[in-house]
Structures are given as C-alpha cells and as structure tokens.
Motif scaffolding. Structure first.
Motif, mmCIF file in Angstrom:
data_model
loop_
_atom_site.group_PDB
_atom_site.id
_atom_site.type_symbol
_atom_site.label_atom_id
_atom_site.label_comp_id
_atom_site.label_asym_id
_atom_site.label_seq_id
_atom_site.Cartn_x
_atom_site.Cartn_y
_atom_site.Cartn_z
ATOM 1 N N GLY A 64 58.897 16.535 5.543
ATOM 2 C CA GLY A 64 59.152 15.857 4.275
ATOM 3 C C GLY A 64 59.497 14.386 4.472
ATOM 4 N N ARG A 65 60.247 14.095 5.512
ATOM 5 C CA ARG A 65 60.588 12.695 5.793
ATOM 6 C C ARG A 65 59.353 11.909 6.207
ATOM 7 N N TRP A 66 58.516 12.513 7.061
ATOM 8 C CA TRP A 66 57.289 11.821 7.483
ATOM 9 C C TRP A 66 56.363 11.613 6.293
ATOM 10 N N LEU A 67 56.322 12.606 5.402
ATOM 11 C CA LEU A 67 55.490 12.488 4.209
ATOM 12 C C LEU A 67 55.982 11.336 3.329
ATOM 13 N N ARG A 68 57.288 11.202 3.218
ATOM 14 C CA ARG A 68 57.851 10.109 2.421
ATOM 15 C C ARG A 68 57.563 8.754 3.073
ATOM 16 N N GLU A 69 57.597 8.681 4.378
ATOM 17 C CA GLU A 69 57.420 7.413 5.090
ATOM 18 C C GLU A 69 55.957 6.986 5.188
ATOM 19 N N HIS A 70 55.053 7.942 5.360
ATOM 20 C CA HIS A 70 53.649 7.615 5.630
ATOM 21 C C HIS A 70 52.715 7.912 4.459
ATOM 22 N N GLY A 71 53.185 8.693 3.447
ATOM 23 C CA GLY A 71 52.291 9.145 2.397
ATOM 24 C C GLY A 71 51.458 10.318 2.894
ATOM 25 N N ALA A 72 50.892 11.081 1.965
ATOM 26 C CA ALA A 72 50.157 12.276 2.354
ATOM 27 C C ALA A 72 48.909 11.944 3.169
ATOM 28 N N ALA A 73 48.105 11.014 2.682
ATOM 29 C CA ALA A 73 46.880 10.662 3.409
ATOM 30 C C ALA A 73 47.207 10.011 4.743
ATOM 31 N N GLY A 74 48.245 9.168 4.762
ATOM 32 C CA GLY A 74 48.637 8.523 6.018
ATOM 33 C C GLY A 74 49.114 9.529 7.044
ATOM 34 N N LEU A 75 49.860 10.546 6.600
ATOM 35 C CA LEU A 75 50.332 11.557 7.546
ATOM 36 C C LEU A 75 49.175 12.381 8.087
ATOM 37 N N ILE A 76 48.217 12.702 7.238
ATOM 38 C CA ILE A 76 47.035 13.437 7.706
ATOM 39 C C ILE A 76 46.282 12.612 8.751
ATOM 40 N N ARG A 77 46.170 11.301 8.512
ATOM 41 C CA ARG A 77 45.480 10.457 9.505
ATOM 42 C C ARG A 77 46.214 10.474 10.834
ATOM 43 N N LEU A 78 47.558 10.416 10.796
ATOM 44 C CA LEU A 78 48.320 10.471 12.043
ATOM 45 C C LEU A 78 48.107 11.784 12.782
ATOM 46 N N LEU A 79 47.977 12.868 12.001
ATOM 47 C CA LEU A 79 47.890 14.189 12.621
ATOM 48 C C LEU A 79 46.473 14.579 13.030
ATOM 49 N N THR A 80 45.475 13.890 12.521
ATOM 50 C CA THR A 80 44.090 14.254 12.849
ATOM 51 C C THR A 80 43.373 13.202 13.679
ATOM 52 N N GLY A 81 43.871 11.964 13.674
ATOM 53 C CA GLY A 81 43.223 10.922 14.448
ATOM 54 C C GLY A 81 43.831 10.808 15.839
ATOM 55 N N PRO A 82 43.333 9.865 16.655
ATOM 56 C CA PRO A 82 43.942 9.609 17.956
ATOM 57 C C PRO A 82 45.413 9.269 17.763
ATOM 58 N N ALA A 83 46.274 9.824 18.592
ATOM 59 C CA ALA A 83 47.716 9.662 18.385
ATOM 60 C C ALA A 83 48.374 9.039 19.596
ATOM 61 N N PRO A 84 48.278 7.733 19.741
ATOM 62 C CA PRO A 84 49.024 7.082 20.809
ATOM 63 C C PRO A 84 50.524 7.209 20.550
ATOM 64 N N GLU A 85 51.305 7.044 21.565
ATOM 65 C CA GLU A 85 52.764 7.219 21.465
ATOM 66 C C GLU A 85 53.379 6.432 20.314
ATOM 67 N N PRO A 86 53.028 5.168 20.061
ATOM 68 C CA PRO A 86 53.643 4.446 18.935
ATOM 69 C C PRO A 86 53.303 5.051 17.576
ATOM 70 N N GLY A 87 52.237 5.836 17.481
ATOM 71 C CA GLY A 87 51.853 6.398 16.199
ATOM 72 C C GLY A 87 52.532 7.703 15.875
ATOM 73 N N ARG A 88 53.345 8.229 16.806
ATOM 74 C CA ARG A 88 53.998 9.496 16.560
ATOM 75 C C ARG A 88 55.057 9.337 15.477
ATOM 76 N N PRO A 89 55.105 10.261 14.498
ATOM 77 C CA PRO A 89 56.149 10.180 13.481
ATOM 78 C C PRO A 89 57.532 10.214 14.108
ATOM 79 N N ALA A 90 58.459 9.474 13.519
ATOM 80 C CA ALA A 90 59.811 9.387 14.069
ATOM 81 C C ALA A 90 60.442 10.775 14.135
ATOM 82 N N GLY A 91 61.036 11.091 15.275
ATOM 83 C CA GLY A 91 61.729 12.355 15.446
ATOM 84 C C GLY A 91 60.840 13.513 15.836
ATOM 85 N N ALA A 92 59.558 13.287 16.011
ATOM 86 C CA ALA A 92 58.644 14.377 16.357
ATOM 87 C C ALA A 92 58.552 14.517 17.867
ATOM 88 N N SER A 93 58.947 15.655 18.390
ATOM 89 C CA SER A 93 58.796 15.911 19.820
ATOM 90 C C SER A 93 57.320 16.147 20.114
#
Length: 399
Positions: free
Chosen positions: A35-64
């Motif tokens: 829910g926090r990542w959704l609030r910070e990145h928006g729904a489409a933005g979060l999907i892009r983070l989770l489906t596209g290339p994910a370099p370390e700086p692109g990881r949502p805050a607090g995500a192991s």
C-alpha cells in the motif's frame, strides 16, 4: 517473462484500471508495504517497477530482495484483461480509489485500504455504503443468536439500511437472510473471488445476494480463501459501514476483530447481550464492558448510526390504573387494610390527613372502582383495578 519490460496494458487511458486489477493478483489484502509503494509510485508506476528491469535503485523502499522477487513473480503472471473479462462474464466489475463508485470511507484504512474491489450485483456500492450497518457474529451460533441476527437485519432493511456481513455460516447467514426476506438490501464481503461460492453450502444464498444486492471482495476471480484472508476481510467490513453490531461471539472470535477495528476507525460498535452463562456471548459482553453500546433491536441500532430524528421509541412498562391517581389519593388507598372495612377516622389517622379530605378521596376511588362502601366503613373492592391501561401511545406501537 520477468524483466522483459512493462506490459502493454500498463500504459494508455485504462492504465489505472488495468494496473490496479493486476495488483490484486500481486498484493495480499491489507499489505501495508504494498500500500505504501502504491501510494508512492502509483498503480501503473508500481507495475512498471515489478515487471521491468529492476536495478537496485529502483527497488521500492523497504522491499527485501526476497519479498521483491515474490512480487515480481506474481506480477509477471498477472493478466488483468483476462480477469476483467471473467468478471464481466459473471456480471461483475472492478472499482478502485478514484473511480465514481469507490466508497471513500475505505480510505480511512490508510496504506491498508484495498487496491480495489471486485463486485457482483447491480447497486452502486458508494451509495449503498453511505447507509450501511455490519451485522456479524459466531459461525456456530445458538438459535437465539440466529433469531436476533435475522430480526435485526430485517428491521434494519425495512428502515432503509444496507445490512453488510461476511456470508459465513451462523450469524452472517442469518443476517443476510433476514434482509433478503424483508425485500431489503444486503451486501456480502468475501475473503475469496466473488465468483467462488464459499462456503459451498451458501452457494444459493450468495446467488440471491448477488441478484438482490452486492457481493464484493478484494481478490480477483477464482481466488480461494485462507485463514489470514478472513481476518483481513474484516477490516473492509468495519471501514465500509457506519457501525458494527456483534450478535454472538466467543472470546476468540473473528467478529471481535471486526468490532475492534471499527472502534479504531471511529465507527459505532454495538453488541446484543446474551445469557451470562453462554460462552458464545462472552466476547460480546466483554465489548459491552468497554466502549460498545448495548442494543436489542433495529430501532436502537438505527438511533445510534442514523441521522437526527431516527429515534427508538421510548421503552417503559405498562401503565397501571393506580399510576393515574394523584399522590394524595394513593395515600388514602394505601391506608385501607386488606380483608376488612375501615372507618373514616381510622383512614385519616393512617394517611395523615383530615376526615373531610379522606371522604373526598374515598368517593373519587369509589367512582373509579377501587373501593366500596360497607355500612359506616370502606374497604377495597373485589377485583380492584390494577391491570395495564392501553394508552394512545401503546395503541400506536409506542410512537
């Protein structure tokens, strides 16, 4: 494949709808990290983070790395277009924050609010939620509990309230049936997909609710319930409604989770008392010792959750004939001994007044049938009026 790039549905005019529908496959209900990542990145933005290339700086805050890997696997398999088509085939739809049908009181859940809700049924959820009450309780309820839940729900539905519950056996089912039987409105909040009949024994009931009311849940089509999903479902019931009534609940009951969540959200919490010896009412009695209000019928519930003027009728015992006598006349009546006549002087002494006053009061009592003359004395009449008098208010049902 994970890392191949954002899917085509993550862009365009329907991106928000598609992304949120997809996220119901990715995030578990009540996931505050998501829910926090959704609030910070928006729904489409979060999907892009989770489906596209994910370099370390692109990881949502607090995500192991482990948590992120699990989300990415789910996101790669999500197909919102298929889920939306499946929902439409069964007469369903998907609503989400910002859409016209979204009930904004769910926003009180903060980062734990649903990503969106899957619905079956024609009524508008936002409109219905504005005048809704949750009726919840034990699955293994007593006949008393089932009767109270059904009667409460029918009374609320007749007053124009939407009865919300979880479609479980016991109190939930009785509440839904009470509302349906009165031709009223009811909504079932599920811990599974709205196309899944759970419990199976309530398949017919769920079909009736979908036809006359609403069936809703956070999980996409085909999803099955788990114990944790039942617990998290209760926060939606608590936030969606104006108040929560617990009919029967033991000390360790999911219904108490709903009630306490409702209290934390500032909603009105109510309980129906049961026998002091009943373990199934022990949890309700604990609530009543705290901040919950005691209620016994639909009128009392409506008074607490409704608008100004929705008052329950005044509760009082029957009016007896002697209740209509003034204080001095009652004092003379009480001075009369049982089983024998008494003279005026004796009654004046016993009542603490003068003989002339006693004579006047005795003739008043005689005209009303309370006393009768016996020579120079007076005595209580046989069958002295003492029964209830049906007042105008009583004849009109206490209104």
């Amino acid at each position: 494949m994970t890392g191949a790039g954002p899917p085509s549905w993550a862009d365009g005019p329907e991106a928000e709808l598609s992304a949120r529908a997809a996220l119901t496959r990715v995030l578990e209900p009540g996931d505050e990290h998501g829910g926090r990542w959704l609030r910070e990145h928006g729904a489409a933005g979060l999907i892009r983070l989770l489906t596209g290339p994910a370099p370390e700086p692109g990881r949502p805050a607090g995500a192991s790395p482990e948590r992120l890997a699990g989300y990415r696997r789910r996101a790669a398999l999500a197909d919102p277009r298929r889920d939306l088509a499946l929902a439409a085939e069964s007469g369903g739809r998907f609503v989400y924050p910002g859409s016209a049908e979204w009930p904004t009181q769910l926003d009180d859940l903060g980062d734990a609010r649903p990503v969106g809700l899957w619905l079956r049924g024609r009524p508008n959820l936002r409109t219905w939620a504005l005048r809704s009450v949750a009726v919840v309780g034990a699955r293994a309820c007593t006949p008393y509990g089932a009767h109270m839940a059904q009667t409460l729900a029918a009374g609320l539905a007749e007053r124009g309230w939407v009865v919300v519950s979880g479609a479980a056996y016991g109190i939930d089912g009785a509440a839904h049936r009470g509302a349906l039987a009165s031709g009223g409105a009811t909504a079932a909040v599920l811990a599974c997909g709205v196309d899944v009949a759970y419990p199976r024994g309530h398949a017919g009931l769920l079909g009736r609710i979908a036809g006359q009311g609403l069936v809703l849940g956070e999980l996409p089509p085909g999803s099955h319930p788990t114990p944790s999903r039942f617990v998290l479902r209760n926060r939606v019931i608590a936030a969606l409604t104006r108040g929560t009534v617990v009919v029967e609940a033991a000390h360790r009951s999911g219904s108490l989770v709903t009630a306490r969540r409702a209290q934390a959200l500032g909603r009105i919490t109510m309980g129906v008392p049961g026998p002091a010896t009943s373990g199934l009412s022990a949890g309700v009695h604990e609530l009543l010792r705290g901040e919950a209000a005691l209620v016994t019928d639909a009128a009392e519930v409506a008074e607490l959750v409704g608008s100004i003027g929705e008052l329950a009728p005044e509760r009082r015992g029957p009016v007896l004939a002697r209740d209509l006598l003034d204080r001095d006349t009652v004092r003379v009546l009480e001075a009369l001994p049982a089983g024998r006549p008494a003279e005026v002087d004796e009654l004046a002494l016993a009542s603490g007044t003068c003989a002339d006053e006693v004579i006047g009061r005795l003739y008043e009592l005689h005209s009303l049938g309370f006393v009768e003359r016996q020579g120079d004395g007076w005595q209580l009449a046989r069958g002295t009026p003492g029964g209830a008098i049906q007042t105008g208010a009583a004849r009109r049902g206490g209104r």
